[in-house]
Design a protein around this motif. Structure first.
Motif, short mmCIF file in Angstrom:
data_model
loop_
_atom_site.label_atom_id
_atom_site.label_comp_id
_atom_site.label_asym_id
_atom_site.label_seq_id
_atom_site.Cartn_x
_atom_site.Cartn_y
_atom_site.Cartn_z
N GLY A 206 35.92 -77.45 -73.74
CA GLY A 206 37.04 -78.38 -73.55
C GLY A 206 38.36 -77.64 -73.51
O GLY A 206 38.38 -76.40 -73.37
N GLY A 207 39.45 -78.38 -73.66
CA GLY A 207 40.79 -77.81 -73.49
C GLY A 207 41.23 -76.93 -74.64
O GLY A 207 41.52 -75.74 -74.48
N ARG A 208 41.30 -77.53 -75.83
CA ARG A 208 41.68 -76.74 -76.99
C ARG A 208 40.39 -76.19 -77.59
O ARG A 208 39.56 -76.95 -78.09
CB ARG A 208 42.46 -77.57 -78.00
N VAL A 209 40.22 -74.89 -77.54
CA VAL A 209 38.92 -74.28 -77.84
C VAL A 209 38.78 -73.96 -79.32
O VAL A 209 37.75 -74.24 -79.93
CB VAL A 209 38.72 -73.01 -76.99
N MET A 210 39.81 -73.34 -79.89
CA MET A 210 39.75 -73.02 -81.32
C MET A 210 41.15 -72.74 -81.84
O MET A 210 42.07 -72.48 -81.07
CB MET A 210 38.85 -71.81 -81.57
N SER A 211 41.29 -72.84 -83.16
CA SER A 211 42.55 -72.53 -83.82
C SER A 211 42.36 -71.27 -84.64
O SER A 211 41.44 -71.22 -85.47
CB SER A 211 42.94 -73.64 -84.80
N ILE A 212 43.22 -70.30 -84.42
CA ILE A 212 43.23 -69.10 -85.27
C ILE A 212 44.22 -69.42 -86.39
O ILE A 212 45.37 -69.74 -86.13
CB ILE A 212 43.73 -67.86 -84.50
N VAL A 213 43.76 -69.41 -87.64
CA VAL A 213 44.59 -69.80 -88.77
C VAL A 213 44.83 -68.56 -89.64
O VAL A 213 43.88 -67.87 -89.99
CB VAL A 213 43.91 -70.89 -89.63
N ALA A 214 46.09 -68.29 -89.96
CA ALA A 214 46.37 -67.10 -90.77
C ALA A 214 47.40 -67.41 -91.83
O ALA A 214 48.30 -68.24 -91.62
CB ALA A 214 46.87 -65.97 -89.88
N THR A 215 47.27 -66.75 -92.97
CA THR A 215 48.27 -66.89 -94.03
C THR A 215 48.84 -65.51 -94.34
O THR A 215 48.26 -64.48 -93.99
CB THR A 215 47.65 -67.46 -95.32
N GLY A 216 49.99 -65.51 -95.01
CA GLY A 216 50.61 -64.25 -95.42
C GLY A 216 51.74 -64.54 -96.37
O GLY A 216 52.15 -65.70 -96.53
N ALA A 217 52.27 -63.48 -96.98
CA ALA A 217 53.40 -63.66 -97.88
C ALA A 217 54.64 -64.05 -97.09
O ALA A 217 55.54 -64.72 -97.59
CB ALA A 217 53.65 -62.37 -98.66
N LEU B 264 35.03 -59.53 -84.99
CA LEU B 264 36.39 -59.57 -85.54
C LEU B 264 36.49 -58.67 -86.77
O LEU B 264 35.58 -58.66 -87.60
CB LEU B 264 36.75 -60.99 -85.97
N PRO B 265 37.59 -57.93 -86.88
CA PRO B 265 37.76 -57.13 -88.09
C PRO B 265 37.82 -58.06 -89.31
O PRO B 265 38.35 -59.17 -89.21
CB PRO B 265 39.11 -56.45 -87.88
N VAL B 266 37.26 -57.63 -90.41
CA VAL B 266 37.28 -58.46 -91.62
C VAL B 266 38.73 -58.58 -92.10
O VAL B 266 39.43 -57.59 -92.23
CB VAL B 266 36.41 -57.82 -92.72
N ASN B 267 39.17 -59.82 -92.28
CA ASN B 267 40.55 -60.04 -92.70
C ASN B 267 40.58 -61.33 -93.52
O ASN B 267 40.38 -62.42 -92.98
CB ASN B 267 41.46 -60.16 -91.47
N ASP B 268 40.81 -61.20 -94.83
CA ASP B 268 40.78 -62.36 -95.73
C ASP B 268 41.86 -63.39 -95.40
O ASP B 268 41.82 -64.51 -95.90
CB ASP B 268 41.01 -61.92 -97.18
N HIS B 269 42.83 -62.99 -94.61
CA HIS B 269 43.95 -63.88 -94.32
C HIS B 269 43.71 -64.75 -93.09
O HIS B 269 44.57 -65.52 -92.70
CB HIS B 269 45.23 -63.07 -94.11
N VAL B 270 42.56 -64.57 -92.44
CA VAL B 270 42.34 -65.27 -91.16
C VAL B 270 41.07 -66.11 -91.21
O VAL B 270 40.04 -65.65 -91.71
CB VAL B 270 42.21 -64.24 -90.00
N THR B 271 41.16 -67.33 -90.71
CA THR B 271 39.96 -68.13 -90.47
C THR B 271 40.02 -68.69 -89.05
O THR B 271 41.11 -68.81 -88.48
CB THR B 271 39.81 -69.31 -91.46
#
Ligand code: AMP
Ligand code: GLY
Length: 416
Positions: A372-383, A348-355
């Protein structure tokens, strides 16, 4: 603090990541955890739904605080057992957790506490069901009374489908038919120490599987926070008309609620009404709520666990826009395909806004598998929500899992 987090979802991964941001350094243990959690906490091999096993471990390992993520251990009485042994635990006793585990108990509490909610009919057989469907009219809302992992609810205009759904769940217990409530949904969490409550910040969940709210109900496919369209007095109104009366009612029955009271709400033309309570943090809403939390998390949860909420400063939240998008396996929610490899997380490209908050993931040698069904959550913030969406969806382009799906419209309605 030495903290044990019970659970294995993206919610628990998010809680652990937030604890690791506290200024105080904690020793964090997790049971059973997942592949993502194992990089941030020590995994403990124990059965998280067995009260005796969890309590013996916590008591003999000098754990200062146990945080229970999912509902199953709560309903199984894990918190009861820990509390009895003198271990500080964030999570309600099973009698209080019944506010989630039994929808008819939740209705009873709301009636006693004068809390606004839809009219409901509890039915236990086919004849009662037909009477209730006639009384409620279409659209029909049919809910399994007990826990059903977010899948027990059907909202439909098709009477036959309503009957079929109810008939299935009637084999397992009672079914609730509920008045259909119209309006936007909001999830608002309150920390409670049994008496004093503290609001977190509102979030919106996307319950349906596919874009534009198509497809079946799920545990939640994405979320965003804050909700710019809410009235300024929203939190105050929910606090005084819903959350505090419910906490007071439970306390007056000898079942003080210690943990998170999750208020699932609909903002209708005739006011804010409750569609459900949960006895735990919501998943995926926690991912966006904690992404905006600026206060240290452990002192808040410890204060709730030890009846000290009155003396802590209210949690502060940033003005950032936070979104989360859930990557789900093919076939979720009905029949998720499991065991497939997830590729791309290491590139993944380095991006401080994403976990990335892992849910159903496990290592198989050097392969990361979806379990399982729900595999992962991509969490992002921004202005702005547009920025946060760009970060989250940009990241998803680099992750591949055969047959997987996710919603493309998370926070779209609030992006300009
Ligand atoms: P629940 O598990 O009770 O939160 O229900 C799952 C979803 O079904 C909710 O998020 C709503 O979208 C929908 N739902 C539940 N109850 C109602 C209701 N009374 N009126 C309209 N929609 C509802
Ligand atoms: N996202 C809904 C729930 O946690 O129940």
């Amino acid at each position: 603090m030495k903290i044990l987090v019970i659970g294995s979802g993206a919610r628990e991964h998010t809680i652990i990541s937030a604890l690791r941001r506290d200024p105080e350094k904690h020793e964090i243990l997790a049971a059973p955890g997942n592949a993502g959690i194992s990089a941030e906490a020590e995994i403990v091999a124990l059965n998280p739904a067995n009260p005796k096993v969890v309590t013996e471990f916590a008591a003999t390992s000098d754990v200062d605080l146990v945080i229970i993520g999912p509902e199953a251990p709560l309903v199984a009485g894990v918190a009861n057992s820990l509390r009895k042994a003198g271990v500080a635990v964030f999570g309600p006793d099973k009698e209080a957790a019944a506010i989630e585990g039994s929808k008819s108990f939740a209705k009873e509490i709301m009636a006693a506490a004068n809390v606004p909610t839809g009219q409901a009919w509890t039915v236990s057989d086919h004849d009662g069901l037909l009477v209730a469907l006639d009384a409620s009219g279409s659209p029909y809302v049919v809910k399994a009374d007990g826990l059903a992992a977010g899948k027990g609810v059907l909202v439909t205009e098709d009477r036959d489908a309503a009957i079929e759904h109810a008939t299935f769940y009637l084999q397992h217990g009672d079914v609730l038919v509920e008045e259909f409530l119209e309006g936007p949904e909001v999830s608002l969490f309150f920390l409670s120490d049994g008496h004093t409550i503290v609001p977190m910040t509102p979030a919106q969940d996307y319950k349906r599987a596919f874009d534009a709210d198509e497809g079946p109900n799920t545990g939640g496919m994405g979320a965003y926070s804050p909700l710019p369209w809410l009235d300024d007095d929203f939190i105050a109104t929910v606090t005084t008309t819903i959350a505090q009366p419910v906490i007071d009612e439970l306390a007056s029955r000898g079942h003080p609620f210690i943990g998170v009271l999750y208020c699932g709400l609909i903002v209708t033309d005739s006011g804010i009404k409750v569609i459900e309570f949960n006895a735990r943090f919501g998943d995926p809403e926690t991912q966006v709520v904690l992404a905006r939390l600026e206060s240290p998390l452990a002192p808040l949860l410890y204060a709730a666990a030890t009846e000290m909420l009155e003396s802590v400063e209210a949690p502060r939240f940033s003005d950032d826009c936070a979104i989360t998008v859930v990557l789900a396996s093919e076939g979720y929610p009905e029949n998720p395909e499991t065991g497939r490899e997830i590729v791309g997380l290491d590139r993944l490209p380095v991006n401080d806004h994403v976990t990335i908050a892992h849910a159903a993931t496990a290592w198989d040698g050097s392969d990361l598998l979806a379990t399982g069904g729900r595999v992962m959550s991509i969490v992002a913030t921004g202005a702005t929500f547009s920025d946060a969406r760009a970060h989250a969806y940009g990241t998803l382009e680099h992750i591949s899992l055969e047959g997987s799906h996710y919603r493309h419209d998370i926070a779209l309605s609030v992006s300009s």
